[in-house]
Scaffold this motif. Structure first.
Motif, PDB file in Angstrom:
ATOM      1  N   PHE A   1     -33.898 -44.995  57.246  1.00  0.00           N
ATOM      2  CA  PHE A   1     -32.934 -45.387  58.184  1.00  0.00           C
ATOM      3  C   PHE A   1     -33.132 -44.701  59.478  1.00  0.00           C
ATOM      4  CE2 PHE A   1     -31.366 -46.548  54.314  1.00  0.00           C
ATOM      5  CZ  PHE A   1     -30.778 -47.866  54.471  1.00  0.00           C
ATOM      6  N   ASP A   2     -32.446 -45.148  60.743  1.00  0.00           N
ATOM      7  CA  ASP A   2     -32.657 -44.328  61.766  1.00  0.00           C
ATOM      8  C   ASP A   2     -31.373 -43.345  61.872  1.00  0.00           C
ATOM      9  OD1 ASP A   2     -34.643 -45.717  63.269  1.00  0.00           O
ATOM     10  OD2 ASP A   2     -33.451 -47.462  63.178  1.00  0.00           O
ATOM     11  N   VAL A   3     -30.291 -43.739  61.380  1.00  0.00           N
ATOM     12  CA  VAL A   3     -29.032 -43.004  61.176  1.00  0.00           C
ATOM     13  C   VAL A   3     -28.429 -43.193  59.840  1.00  0.00           C
ATOM     14  CG1 VAL A   3     -26.637 -42.715  62.035  1.00  0.00           C
ATOM     15  CG2 VAL A   3     -28.397 -43.547  63.715  1.00  0.00           C
ATOM     16  N   CYS A   4     -28.127 -42.005  59.319  1.00  0.00           N
ATOM     17  CA  CYS A   4     -27.562 -41.884  58.002  1.00  0.00           C
ATOM     18  C   CYS A   4     -26.036 -41.160  58.309  1.00  0.00           C
ATOM     19  CB  CYS A   4     -28.241 -41.113  56.892  1.00  0.00           C
ATOM     20  SG  CYS A   4     -27.783 -41.690  55.094  1.00  0.00           S
ATOM     21  N   TYR A   5     -25.063 -42.016  57.869  1.00  0.00           N
ATOM     22  CA  TYR A   5     -23.669 -41.475  58.291  1.00  0.00           C
ATOM     23  C   TYR A   5     -22.713 -41.353  56.971  1.00  0.00           C
ATOM     24  CZ  TYR A   5     -19.074 -41.762  60.723  1.00  0.00           C
ATOM     25  OH  TYR A   5     -17.866 -41.404  60.910  1.00  0.00           O
ATOM     26  N   SER A   6     -21.876 -40.262  56.832  1.00  0.00           N
ATOM     27  CA  SER A   6     -20.956 -40.342  56.036  1.00  0.00           C
ATOM     28  C   SER A   6     -19.659 -39.583  56.405  1.00  0.00           C
ATOM     29  CB  SER A   6     -21.361 -39.761  54.826  1.00  0.00           C
ATOM     30  OG  SER A   6     -20.430 -39.935  53.880  1.00  0.00           O
ATOM     31  N   SER A   7     -18.563 -40.322  56.337  1.00  0.00           N
ATOM     32  CA  SER A   7     -17.242 -39.870  56.608  1.00  0.00           C
ATOM     33  C   SER A   7     -16.165 -39.659  55.652  1.00  0.00           C
ATOM     34  CB  SER A   7     -16.681 -40.595  57.744  1.00  0.00           C
ATOM     35  OG  SER A   7     -15.391 -40.339  58.036  1.00  0.00           O
ATOM     36  N   ASN A   8     -15.802 -38.673  55.120  1.00  0.00           N
ATOM     37  CA  ASN A   8     -14.705 -38.248  54.264  1.00  0.00           C
ATOM     38  C   ASN A   8     -15.128 -38.812  52.894  1.00  0.00           C
ATOM     39  OD1 ASN A   8     -12.888 -36.928  55.982  1.00  0.00           O
ATOM     40  ND2 ASN A   8     -12.442 -38.809  56.912  1.00  0.00           N
ATOM     41  N   VAL A   9     -16.087 -38.570  52.572  1.00  0.00           N
ATOM     42  CA  VAL A   9     -16.772 -39.106  51.284  1.00  0.00           C
ATOM     43  C   VAL A   9     -17.121 -37.855  50.257  1.00  0.00           C
ATOM     44  CG1 VAL A   9     -18.379 -40.353  50.009  1.00  0.00           C
ATOM     45  CG2 VAL A   9     -17.458 -41.466  52.041  1.00  0.00           C
ATOM     46  N   LEU A  10     -17.706 -36.858  50.924  1.00  0.00           N
ATOM     47  CA  LEU A  10     -18.493 -35.665  50.166  1.00  0.00           C
ATOM     48  C   LEU A  10     -17.360 -35.026  49.230  1.00  0.00           C
ATOM     49  CD1 LEU A  10     -21.360 -34.672  50.656  1.00  0.00           C
ATOM     50  CD2 LEU A  10     -20.228 -32.735  51.905  1.00  0.00           C
ATOM     51  N   GLU A  11     -16.173 -34.912  49.670  1.00  0.00           N
ATOM     52  CA  GLU A  11     -15.274 -34.246  48.569  1.00  0.00           C
ATOM     53  C   GLU A  11     -14.708 -35.131  47.664  1.00  0.00           C
ATOM     54  OE1 GLU A  11     -12.611 -36.270  51.986  1.00  0.00           O
ATOM     55  OE2 GLU A  11     -14.428 -35.393  51.885  1.00  0.00           O
ATOM     56  N   HIS A  12     -15.367 -36.497  47.528  1.00  0.00           N
ATOM     57  CA  HIS A  12     -14.974 -37.207  46.278  1.00  0.00           C
ATOM     58  C   HIS A  12     -16.455 -37.134  45.313  1.00  0.00           C
ATOM     59  CE1 HIS A  12     -11.317 -38.362  48.293  1.00  0.00           C
ATOM     60  NE2 HIS A  12     -11.849 -38.576  49.415  1.00  0.00           N
ATOM     61  N   VAL A  13     -17.374 -36.718  45.494  1.00  0.00           N
ATOM     62  CA  VAL A  13     -18.297 -36.597  44.617  1.00  0.00           C
ATOM     63  C   VAL A  13     -18.406 -35.291  43.952  1.00  0.00           C
ATOM     64  CG1 VAL A  13     -19.807 -38.535  45.894  1.00  0.00           C
ATOM     65  CG2 VAL A  13     -20.086 -36.182  46.334  1.00  0.00           C
ATOM     66  N   PRO A  14     -19.035 -35.375  42.519  1.00  0.00           N
ATOM     67  CA  PRO A  14     -19.032 -34.090  41.946  1.00  0.00           C
ATOM     68  C   PRO A  14     -20.080 -33.080  42.226  1.00  0.00           C
ATOM     69  CG  PRO A  14     -19.882 -36.036  40.682  1.00  0.00           C
ATOM     70  CD  PRO A  14     -19.069 -36.641  41.839  1.00  0.00           C
ATOM     71  N   ASP A  15     -21.234 -33.560  42.995  1.00  0.00           N
ATOM     72  CA  ASP A  15     -22.235 -32.762  43.117  1.00  0.00           C
ATOM     73  C   ASP A  15     -22.627 -33.135  44.793  1.00  0.00           C
ATOM     74  OD1 ASP A  15     -24.551 -31.386  43.667  1.00  0.00           O
ATOM     75  OD2 ASP A  15     -25.935 -32.258  42.067  1.00  0.00           O
ATOM     76  N   PRO A  16     -21.838 -32.642  45.939  1.00  0.00           N
ATOM     77  CA  PRO A  16     -21.750 -33.093  47.089  1.00  0.00           C
ATOM     78  C   PRO A  16     -23.241 -32.716  47.766  1.00  0.00           C
ATOM     79  CG  PRO A  16     -20.622 -31.102  46.938  1.00  0.00           C
ATOM     80  CD  PRO A  16     -20.678 -31.626  45.412  1.00  0.00           C
ATOM     81  N   TRP A  17     -23.667 -31.691  47.543  1.00  0.00           N
ATOM     82  CA  TRP A  17     -25.054 -31.285  48.201  1.00  0.00           C
ATOM     83  C   TRP A  17     -26.144 -32.243  47.800  1.00  0.00           C
ATOM     84  CZ3 TRP A  17     -22.841 -30.063  52.303  1.00  0.00           C
ATOM     85  CH2 TRP A  17     -21.569 -29.343  52.056  1.00  0.00           C
ATOM     86  N   ARG A  18     -26.024 -32.864  46.568  1.00  0.00           N
ATOM     87  CA  ARG A  18     -26.998 -33.503  46.302  1.00  0.00           C
ATOM     88  C   ARG A  18     -26.813 -34.840  46.966  1.00  0.00           C
ATOM     89  NH1 ARG A  18     -28.059 -36.038  40.085  1.00  0.00           N
ATOM     90  NH2 ARG A  18     -29.478 -37.413  40.639  1.00  0.00           N
ATOM     91  N   MET A  19     -25.878 -35.333  47.267  1.00  0.00           N
ATOM     92  CA  MET A  19     -25.482 -36.373  48.295  1.00  0.00           C
ATOM     93  C   MET A  19     -26.068 -36.062  49.435  1.00  0.00           C
ATOM     94  SD  MET A  19     -22.008 -38.470  49.064  1.00  0.00           S
ATOM     95  CE  MET A  19     -21.777 -38.363  50.934  1.00  0.00           C
ATOM     96  N   ALA A  20     -25.744 -35.078  50.048  1.00  0.00           N
ATOM     97  CA  ALA A  20     -26.210 -34.756  51.377  1.00  0.00           C
ATOM     98  C   ALA A  20     -27.821 -34.464  51.336  1.00  0.00           C
ATOM     99  CB  ALA A  20     -25.665 -33.190  51.667  1.00  0.00           C
ATOM    100  N   GLU A  21     -28.478 -34.034  50.530  1.00  0.00           N
ATOM    101  CA  GLU A  21     -29.817 -34.060  50.410  1.00  0.00           C
ATOM    102  C   GLU A  21     -30.476 -35.210  50.387  1.00  0.00           C
ATOM    103  OE1 GLU A  21     -32.076 -31.551  51.115  1.00  0.00           O
ATOM    104  OE2 GLU A  21     -30.567 -30.019  50.737  1.00  0.00           O
TER     105      GLU A  21
END
Length: 249
Positions: free
Chosen positions: A114-134
């Motif tokens: 992807f050219d752009v990967c975006y996420s808004s107000n989701v990170l606080e809803h996953v048990p491993d947030p920095w895995r999602m960020a990576e």
């Protein structure tokens, strides 16, 4: 596609904007179309400040029922949405074309897709947030943009509908909500809501190896308050929502 669009209206983090957006939060549960519609329009304007979306292939991690889709497509993006909950994706009716059900912690896409990967107000809803960020960094092409934003735990809305009791602890706030309303909150601490702080985000950004940090900013604050991100403890309570913008190497 990675540069802001020439001649586009300049996004401005003013006090008036901050007051307007923070006021919309009281409608999140009662009038989600109003709340998410306003947030989506502001998000498109803000992202335009960092990248030209015309012709960009964009993934929205946790895109939900489609409010953000409309705003980003008006900016010219080719938009795909991913959500873990098919019910959320169908919130406006039929699930739109270009939607995927899957986990943000295991994005079902190849590297550099992807050219752009975006996420808004989701990170606080996953048990491993920095895995999602990576994972978001992984699926972004070199030179592409990662925009990651979440509601910070010690901010005034950190407990979502259980606020302000989350300041006394997430489990205590959840139990109080259950006693008061006779049912569980939509965002259940320890299951679908987790404590993700400003400190956590700054630490993750500093240790990035695959992308350069373009911006760190409190999303809804007026620009003259951004220096508070440098002040431990204070930054946790005055930052409603933190944004990390990265450019993939």
């Amino acid at each position: 596609m990675s540069a802001p669009r020439d001649g586009a209206p300049r996004w401005r983090a003013t006090l008036q904007r901050a007051v307007r957006l923070l006021g919309e939060f009281r409608h999140e549960q009662t009038d989600p179309a109003r709340f998410y519609g306003a947030l989506a329009e502001d998000s498109a304007e803000q992202l335009r400040h960092f990248v030209d979306l015309r012709g960009a292939l964009m993934l929205d991690v946790g895109g939900g029922p489609g409010y953000f889709r409309d705003a980003f497509q008006r900016e010219g993006a080719s938009y795909l949405a991913l959500d873990a909950d098919a019910g959320e994706l169908a919130g406006l009716g039929d699930i739109a074309t270009g939607t995927v059900v899957g986990s943000g912690m295991e994005l079902p896409f190849r590297d550099a897709a992807f050219d752009v990967c975006y996420s808004s107000n989701v990170l606080e809803h996953v048990p491993d947030p920095w895995r999602m960020a990576e994972e978001m960094v992984r699926v972004t092409r070199p030179g592409g943009t990662v925009f990651l934003s979440w509601t910070v735990w010690f901010g005034p809305h950190g407990g979502h509908e259980t606020a302000p009791w989350h300041f006394l602890g997430g489990r205590r706030a959840r139990a109080r909500y259950r006693r008061t309303h006779g049912h569980e909150p939509k965002n259940r601490f320890g299951e679908s809501l987790f404590a993700v702080t400003v400190r956590d985000g700054l630490r993750w950004a500093r240790r990035q190896q695959d992308a350069d940090v373009v911006a760190l900013l409190p999303r809804y604050n007026p620009r003259w308050t951004w220096w508070l991100l440098r002040v431990p403890v204070v930054r946790e309570v005055v930052t409603w929502n933190l944004v990390i913008v990265l450019r993939k190497r």
